[in-house]
Design a protein around this motif. Structure first.
Motif, mmCIF file in Angstrom:
data_model
loop_
_atom_site.group_PDB
_atom_site.id
_atom_site.type_symbol
_atom_site.label_atom_id
_atom_site.label_comp_id
_atom_site.label_asym_id
_atom_site.label_seq_id
_atom_site.Cartn_x
_atom_site.Cartn_y
_atom_site.Cartn_z
ATOM 1 N N ILE A 66 34.152 -23.625 30.947
ATOM 2 C CA ILE A 66 35.882 -23.884 30.861
ATOM 3 C C ILE A 66 35.862 -25.409 31.515
ATOM 4 O O ILE A 66 36.708 -25.882 31.105
ATOM 5 C CB ILE A 66 35.107 -23.140 32.640
ATOM 6 C CG1 ILE A 66 35.639 -21.894 32.309
ATOM 7 C CG2 ILE A 66 36.340 -23.249 33.341
ATOM 8 C CD1 ILE A 66 34.930 -20.550 33.592
ATOM 9 N N GLN A 67 35.121 -26.511 31.526
ATOM 10 C CA GLN A 67 35.632 -27.912 32.179
ATOM 11 C C GLN A 67 35.916 -28.288 30.869
ATOM 12 O O GLN A 67 36.951 -29.397 30.841
ATOM 13 C CB GLN A 67 34.117 -28.645 32.529
ATOM 14 C CG GLN A 67 33.561 -27.785 33.725
ATOM 15 C CD GLN A 67 34.572 -28.045 35.114
ATOM 16 O OE1 GLN A 67 35.573 -29.273 34.905
ATOM 17 N NE2 GLN A 67 35.120 -27.213 35.576
ATOM 18 N N ALA A 71 39.917 -29.568 31.066
ATOM 19 C CA ALA A 71 39.644 -31.252 29.953
ATOM 20 C C ALA A 71 40.711 -30.967 29.016
ATOM 21 O O ALA A 71 42.069 -31.898 27.860
ATOM 22 C CB ALA A 71 39.052 -31.620 29.851
ATOM 23 N N ASP A 72 40.561 -30.084 27.266
ATOM 24 C CA ASP A 72 41.561 -30.515 26.770
ATOM 25 C C ASP A 72 42.801 -29.666 26.943
ATOM 26 O O ASP A 72 44.796 -30.627 26.324
ATOM 27 C CB ASP A 72 40.946 -28.844 25.479
ATOM 28 C CG ASP A 72 39.871 -29.529 24.750
ATOM 29 O OD1 ASP A 72 39.679 -30.772 24.891
ATOM 30 O OD2 ASP A 72 39.740 -28.130 24.698
ATOM 31 N N LEU A 73 43.533 -29.233 28.614
ATOM 32 C CA LEU A 73 44.657 -28.388 28.229
ATOM 33 C C LEU A 73 44.945 -29.638 29.079
ATOM 34 O O LEU A 73 46.587 -29.742 28.602
ATOM 35 C CB LEU A 73 44.436 -27.365 29.190
ATOM 36 C CG LEU A 73 44.428 -25.912 29.167
ATOM 37 C CD1 LEU A 73 43.671 -24.951 29.977
ATOM 38 C CD2 LEU A 73 45.211 -25.689 28.340
ATOM 39 N N ARG A 74 44.446 -30.284 29.881
ATOM 40 C CA ARG A 74 44.822 -31.513 30.691
ATOM 41 C C ARG A 74 45.169 -32.529 29.442
ATOM 42 O O ARG A 74 46.821 -33.166 29.163
ATOM 43 C CB ARG A 74 44.304 -32.596 32.203
ATOM 44 C CG ARG A 74 44.233 -31.153 32.707
ATOM 45 C CD ARG A 74 42.742 -32.561 33.878
ATOM 46 N NE ARG A 74 41.901 -32.622 33.451
ATOM 47 C CZ ARG A 74 40.695 -31.749 34.064
ATOM 48 N NH1 ARG A 74 40.871 -30.758 34.358
ATOM 49 N NH2 ARG A 74 39.504 -31.700 33.633
ATOM 50 N N THR A 76 45.672 -32.026 26.778
ATOM 51 C CA THR A 76 47.543 -31.945 25.769
ATOM 52 C C THR A 76 48.706 -32.049 26.234
ATOM 53 O O THR A 76 49.797 -32.061 26.163
ATOM 54 C CB THR A 76 47.103 -29.964 25.218
ATOM 55 O OG1 THR A 76 45.929 -29.823 24.731
ATOM 56 C CG2 THR A 76 48.184 -29.215 24.787
ATOM 57 N N MET A 77 48.530 -31.577 27.978
ATOM 58 C CA MET A 77 49.771 -31.171 28.630
ATOM 59 C C MET A 77 50.685 -32.676 29.414
ATOM 60 O O MET A 77 51.706 -32.674 29.153
ATOM 61 C CB MET A 77 49.232 -30.704 29.771
ATOM 62 C CG MET A 77 49.323 -29.191 29.398
ATOM 63 S SD MET A 77 50.483 -28.265 29.080
ATOM 64 C CE MET A 77 51.697 -27.866 29.470
ATOM 65 N N LEU A 78 49.323 -33.373 29.468
ATOM 66 C CA LEU A 78 49.620 -34.910 29.588
ATOM 67 C C LEU A 78 50.560 -36.221 28.796
ATOM 68 O O LEU A 78 50.758 -37.022 29.099
ATOM 69 C CB LEU A 78 48.478 -35.501 30.703
ATOM 70 C CG LEU A 78 48.166 -34.403 31.789
ATOM 71 C CD1 LEU A 78 46.705 -35.197 32.888
ATOM 72 C CD2 LEU A 78 49.638 -34.857 32.702
ATOM 73 N N ASP A 79 49.314 -35.933 27.688
ATOM 74 C CA ASP A 79 49.663 -36.774 26.125
ATOM 75 C C ASP A 79 50.676 -36.376 25.554
ATOM 76 O O ASP A 79 51.210 -37.143 25.449
ATOM 77 C CB ASP A 79 48.477 -36.465 25.820
ATOM 78 C CG ASP A 79 47.138 -37.440 26.033
ATOM 79 O OD1 ASP A 79 47.350 -38.209 27.049
ATOM 80 O OD2 ASP A 79 45.974 -36.755 25.867
ATOM 81 N N GLN A 80 50.922 -35.144 26.143
ATOM 82 C CA GLN A 80 52.978 -34.821 24.928
ATOM 83 C C GLN A 80 54.101 -35.881 25.892
ATOM 84 O O GLN A 80 54.008 -35.932 27.093
ATOM 85 C CB GLN A 80 53.736 -33.769 25.110
ATOM 86 C CG GLN A 80 52.430 -33.434 24.078
ATOM 87 C CD GLN A 80 52.321 -31.634 23.715
ATOM 88 O OE1 GLN A 80 53.411 -30.522 24.895
ATOM 89 N NE2 GLN A 80 51.822 -30.825 23.421
ATOM 90 N N PRO A 81 55.015 -35.804 25.281
ATOM 91 C CA PRO A 81 56.238 -36.711 25.890
ATOM 92 C C PRO A 81 56.699 -35.993 26.740
ATOM 93 O O PRO A 81 56.519 -35.091 26.507
ATOM 94 C CB PRO A 81 56.810 -37.731 24.225
ATOM 95 C CG PRO A 81 56.107 -37.260 23.396
ATOM 96 C CD PRO A 81 54.481 -36.323 23.785
ATOM 97 N N ASP A 82 57.003 -36.454 27.573
ATOM 98 C CA ASP A 82 58.119 -35.435 28.912
ATOM 99 C C ASP A 82 59.177 -35.490 27.515
ATOM 100 O O ASP A 82 60.547 -36.284 27.559
ATOM 101 C CB ASP A 82 58.659 -36.234 30.033
ATOM 102 C CG ASP A 82 59.052 -35.728 31.298
ATOM 103 O OD1 ASP A 82 59.025 -36.170 32.351
ATOM 104 O OD2 ASP A 82 58.888 -33.926 30.723
#
Length: 85
Positions: A66-67, A71-74, A76-82
């Motif tokens: 789960i962790q 971490a993968d989701l974070r 993916t979501m945070l590393d993509q340009p806004d």
């Protein structure tokens, strides 16, 4: 010959309790656990009686998975340009 090293395998306590209850029902018994209130402490006593140390964290492998997924989701979501701005 020496004893093998203790296993680091963990189990979700509710899985063990569930297996025990299904076995008792299959034997024609009608088990109850914590007839009133939260069944956590009676379940922990059952596990201790079976020689299993109950742990609040449950199955460590599942928690680790789960962790990693979080971490993968974070990542993916945070590393993509806004793209909204």
């Amino acid at each position: 010959m020496t004893d093998p090293a203790p296993s680091s395998e963990t189990y979700n306590p509710w899985t063990v309790v569930n297996v025990v209850f299904h076995h008792l029902v299959a034997e024609g018994l009608h088990p109850t656990l914590g007839e009133s209130g939260h069944p956590g402490e009676p379940a922990a006593e059952l596990l201790r009686a079976l020689g299993i140390r109950p742990a609040a964290e449950g199955n460590n492998r599942i928690n680790d998975d789960i962790q990693r997924q979080l971490a993968d989701l974070r990542s993916t979501m945070l590393d993509q340009p806004d793209e909204q701005h």
